[in-house]
Write an enzyme that holds these catalytic residues in place. Structure first.
Site, PDB file in Angstrom:
ATOM      1  N   SER A 150      50.591  13.016  23.243  1.00 12.32           N
ATOM      2  CA  SER A 150      49.316  12.405  23.612  1.00 12.32           C
ATOM      3  C   SER A 150      49.510  11.082  24.319  1.00 12.32           C
ATOM      4  O   SER A 150      48.551  10.540  24.870  1.00 12.32           O
ATOM      5  CB  SER A 150      48.486  12.091  22.379  1.00 12.32           C
ATOM      6  N   HIS A 157      49.274  18.324  28.185  1.00 17.63           N
ATOM      7  CA  HIS A 157      48.521  17.723  27.068  1.00 17.63           C
ATOM      8  C   HIS A 157      47.212  18.481  26.846  1.00 17.63           C
ATOM      9  O   HIS A 157      46.287  18.364  27.650  1.00 17.63           O
ATOM     10  CB  HIS A 157      48.268  16.242  27.414  1.00 17.63           C
ATOM     11  N   GLU A 206      45.769  18.081  30.447  1.00 18.23           N
ATOM     12  CA  GLU A 206      46.240  16.975  31.293  1.00 18.23           C
ATOM     13  C   GLU A 206      47.697  17.285  31.660  1.00 18.23           C
ATOM     14  O   GLU A 206      48.505  17.581  30.781  1.00 18.23           O
ATOM     15  CB  GLU A 206      46.142  15.679  30.462  1.00 18.23           C
ATOM     16  N   ASN A 263      44.041   9.163  26.789  1.00 13.68           N
ATOM     17  CA  ASN A 263      44.120   8.291  25.616  1.00 13.68           C
ATOM     18  C   ASN A 263      44.175   6.802  25.962  1.00 13.68           C
ATOM     19  O   ASN A 263      43.873   5.965  25.108  1.00 13.68           O
ATOM     20  CB  ASN A 263      45.288   8.699  24.720  1.00 13.68           C
TER      21      ASN A 263
HETATM   22  N1  3HC Z   1      39.317  25.489  16.249  1.00 14.42           N
HETATM   23  C1  3HC Z   1      38.725  26.432  16.988  1.00 14.42           C
HETATM   24  N2  3HC Z   1      37.403  26.464  17.256  1.00 14.42           N
HETATM   25  C2  3HC Z   1      36.661  25.507  16.698  1.00 14.42           C
HETATM   26  C3  3HC Z   1      37.189  24.504  15.889  1.00 14.42           C
HETATM   27  C4  3HC Z   1      38.585  24.511  15.672  1.00 14.42           C
HETATM   28  N3  3HC Z   1      39.197  23.573  14.969  1.00 14.42           N
HETATM   29  N4  3HC Z   1      36.185  23.691  15.488  1.00 14.42           N
HETATM   30  C5  3HC Z   1      35.048  24.193  16.022  1.00 14.42           C
HETATM   31  N5  3HC Z   1      35.350  25.283  16.755  1.00 14.42           N
HETATM   32  C6  3HC Z   1      34.410  26.118  17.487  1.00 14.42           C
HETATM   33  C7  3HC Z   1      33.454  26.778  16.537  1.00 14.42           C
HETATM   34  O1  3HC Z   1      34.017  27.943  15.977  1.00 14.42           O
HETATM   35  C8  3HC Z   1      32.293  27.075  17.445  1.00 14.42           C
HETATM   36  O2  3HC Z   1      32.596  28.187  18.247  1.00 14.42           O
HETATM   37  P1  3HC Z   1      31.467  29.264  18.576  1.00 14.42           P
HETATM   38  O3  3HC Z   1      30.413  28.538  19.352  1.00 14.42           O
HETATM   39  O4  3HC Z   1      32.206  30.241  19.355  1.00 14.42           O
HETATM   40  O5  3HC Z   1      30.991  29.764  17.275  1.00 14.42           O
HETATM   41  C9  3HC Z   1      32.277  25.859  18.387  1.00 14.42           C
HETATM   42  O6  3HC Z   1      33.594  25.294  18.312  1.00 14.42           O
HETATM   43  C10 3HC Z   1      31.255  24.850  17.961  1.00 14.42           C
HETATM   44  O7  3HC Z   1      31.538  24.538  16.624  1.00 14.42           O
HETATM   45  P2  3HC Z   1      30.445  24.165  15.540  1.00 14.42           P
HETATM   46  O8  3HC Z   1      29.160  24.813  15.918  1.00 14.42           O
HETATM   47  O9  3HC Z   1      31.014  24.418  14.197  1.00 14.42           O
HETATM   48  O10 3HC Z   1      30.367  22.596  15.604  1.00 14.42           O
HETATM   49  P3  3HC Z   1      29.983  21.654  16.777  1.00 14.42           P
HETATM   50  O11 3HC Z   1      28.947  22.217  17.670  1.00 14.42           O
HETATM   51  O12 3HC Z   1      29.756  20.384  16.084  1.00 14.42           O
HETATM   52  O13 3HC Z   1      31.316  21.546  17.654  1.00 14.42           O
HETATM   53  C11 3HC Z   1      33.362  20.524  18.197  1.00 14.42           C
HETATM   54  C12 3HC Z   1      32.537  21.183  17.099  1.00 14.42           C
HETATM   55  C13 3HC Z   1      33.663  21.543  19.292  1.00 14.42           C
HETATM   56  C14 3HC Z   1      34.663  20.070  17.557  1.00 14.42           C
HETATM   57  C15 3HC Z   1      32.517  19.347  18.809  1.00 14.42           C
HETATM   58  O14 3HC Z   1      32.084  18.509  17.777  1.00 14.42           O
HETATM   59  C16 3HC Z   1      33.287  18.529  19.798  1.00 14.42           C
HETATM   60  O15 3HC Z   1      33.412  18.880  20.961  1.00 14.42           O
HETATM   61  N6  3HC Z   1      33.822  17.360  19.340  1.00 14.42           N
HETATM   62  C17 3HC Z   1      34.594  16.455  20.173  1.00 14.42           C
HETATM   63  C18 3HC Z   1      35.993  16.988  20.251  1.00 14.42           C
HETATM   64  C19 3HC Z   1      36.858  16.140  21.131  1.00 14.42           C
HETATM   65  O16 3HC Z   1      36.458  15.129  21.715  1.00 14.42           O
HETATM   66  N7  3HC Z   1      38.126  16.534  21.230  1.00 14.42           N
HETATM   67  C20 3HC Z   1      39.115  15.792  21.943  1.00 14.42           C
HETATM   68  C21 3HC Z   1      39.843  14.921  20.979  1.00 14.42           C
HETATM   69  S1  3HC Z   1      41.035  13.897  21.787  1.00 14.42           S
HETATM   70  C22 3HC Z   1      42.386  14.863  21.902  1.00 14.42           C
HETATM   71  O17 3HC Z   1      42.459  15.983  21.460  1.00 14.42           O
HETATM   72  C23 3HC Z   1      43.548  14.240  22.589  1.00 14.42           C
HETATM   73  C24 3HC Z   1      44.601  13.879  21.620  1.00 14.42           C
HETATM   74  O18 3HC Z   1      45.716  13.468  22.365  1.00 14.42           O
HETATM   75  C25 3HC Z   1      44.222  12.796  20.642  1.00 14.42           C
END
Ligand code: 3HC
Length: 302
Positions: A124, A158, A170, A208
């Site tokens: 990351s 990434h 990325e 990040n």
């Molecule tokens: N794995 C797989 N699928 C997942 C999941 C997981 N861990 N968590 C949620 N999902 C899926 C659900 O199954 C659902 O799929 P569906 O529509 O097909 O049924 C869909 O995502 C939506 O989930 P929910 O309805 O349960 O919940 P939300 O609508 O609240 O969505 C979320 C959950 C997709 C995690 C949403 O809150 C989100 O987009 N959050 C922000 C995530 C983000 O910013 N990620 C980037 C982080 S930074 C990073 O990764 C970089 C690193 O270097 C730090």
């Protein structure tokens, strides 16, 4: 004309949430056989059961035929060592954010995996150039042909969490990365159903370098009592249409991961704007690591 990625077999090292997600999208969308390795058997079985759950959900929602789910699942096998991955065309490392650990892993990759395989890291924030520097065989000049060939295969790929949902990869070039490695890595990410954004090899890359100071500032707001946890998160969920507020997102990413990225930014730039907040450090000291440990800024029943 689209470029062929040429990946007929993929290795994934690390069966945490990122490695598992990468194995999942590679097997399902790119339809590539995957060998998944982790030193922890427990982590492997957790990863495989998450994959089973995700496939079953796609079938139950009518988005995937049961036979296609079974085919995707059959493409994912486990490997009990790096040696067992020697014939892969690409390996993606997805272990924790630790430069020494990653350099040791890449040295092992270069020694054990076929000499034309792409060696990708899902880091990351850590410098891809520093990781690529580790693969040069001892005694070889860094600017020589041998070093150029081996370090040219190292690239940053990434993915974002949750990998099955987030649309971006990325792509980061080390100073040493060859154009062929970059082209094929991009094509592979696209075959996994992702869009690609490129970043230079700066601490934290684009994603990040921007996200972590935002999360860190939110933690500082909480620390200083500017607003409550719920109001900080609500501000971004309802005011800016973020799916999660910054404190919930920090829990979701893992507070230890946020801290190590923030430390890499601070160390890599010496800029005080990246200094990790004391509260973030204390949370990690207390092993309140967010969702994965059941407690962070919020509590979870995992
Ligand atoms: N794995 C797989 N699928 C997942 C999941 C997981 N861990 N968590 C949620 N999902 C899926 C659900 O199954 C659902 O799929 P569906 O529509 O097909 O049924 C869909 O995502 C939506 O989930 P929910 O309805 O349960 O919940 P939300 O609508 O609240 O969505 C979320 C959950 C997709 C995690 C949403 O809150 C989100 O987009 N959050 C922000 C995530 C983000 O910013 N990620 C980037 C982080 S930074 C990073 O990764 C970089 C690193 O270097 C730090």
């Amino acid at each position: 004309m689209s470029i062929a990625h040429g990946i007929k077999r993929l290795g994934v090292l690390g069966a945490g949430q990122m490695g598992t997600g990468i194995a999942f999208v590679s097997a399902l969308h790119a339809k590539v056989p995957v060998l998944l390795h982790d030193k922890s058997a427990h982590q492997i079985s957790k990863g495989l059961s998450l994959i089973d759950k995700l496939l079953a959900k796609d079938v139950s929602k009518g988005r995937l035929q049961a036979s296609d789910a079974a085919d995707a699942r059959a493409r994912i096998q486990t490997a009990d060592s790096v040696e067992a991955m020697r014939d892969v065309d690409m390996v993606v490392e997805a272990v924790s954010e630790n430069l020494d650990l990653k350099r040791a892993i890449f040295r092992e990759f270069a020694a054990k995996i076929r000499p034309d395989a792409i060696l990708a890291t899902n880091t990351s924030s850590i410098s891809i150039t520093k990781i690529a520097g580790a693969v040069i065989p001892e005694g070889e000049p860094a600017a020589g042909e041998v070093a150029k060939a081996v370090s040219g295969r190292v690239v940053g790929l990434h993915f974002f969490n949750p990998v099955p949902v987030m649309k971006l990869v990325e792509l980061i070039s080390a100073v040493q990365t060859s154009q062929d490695t970059l082209n094929r890595s991009r094509a592979f990410a696209e075959a996994c159903g992702k869009e690609v954004a490129t970043s230079q090899d700066v601490p934290g890359f684009v994603s990040n370098a921007l996200l972590m100071p935002f999360i860190n500032e939110a933690i500082m707001c909480l620390e200083k009592g500017v607003a409550t946890r719920d109001d900080i998160d609500k501000t971004f969920r309802l005011g800016m249409a973020h799916p999660m507020g910054p404190l919930q997102l920090a829990d979701f990413i893992g507070l230890d991961t946020c801290l190590s990225i923030q430390q890499t930014l601070y160390k890599g730039t010496s800029d005080s704007k990246y200094r990790p907040s004391v509260l973030l450090e204390r949370m990690v000291d207390a092993q309140y690591l967010g969702k994965k440990s059941g407690r962070g800024f919020y509590e979870y029943n995992n």
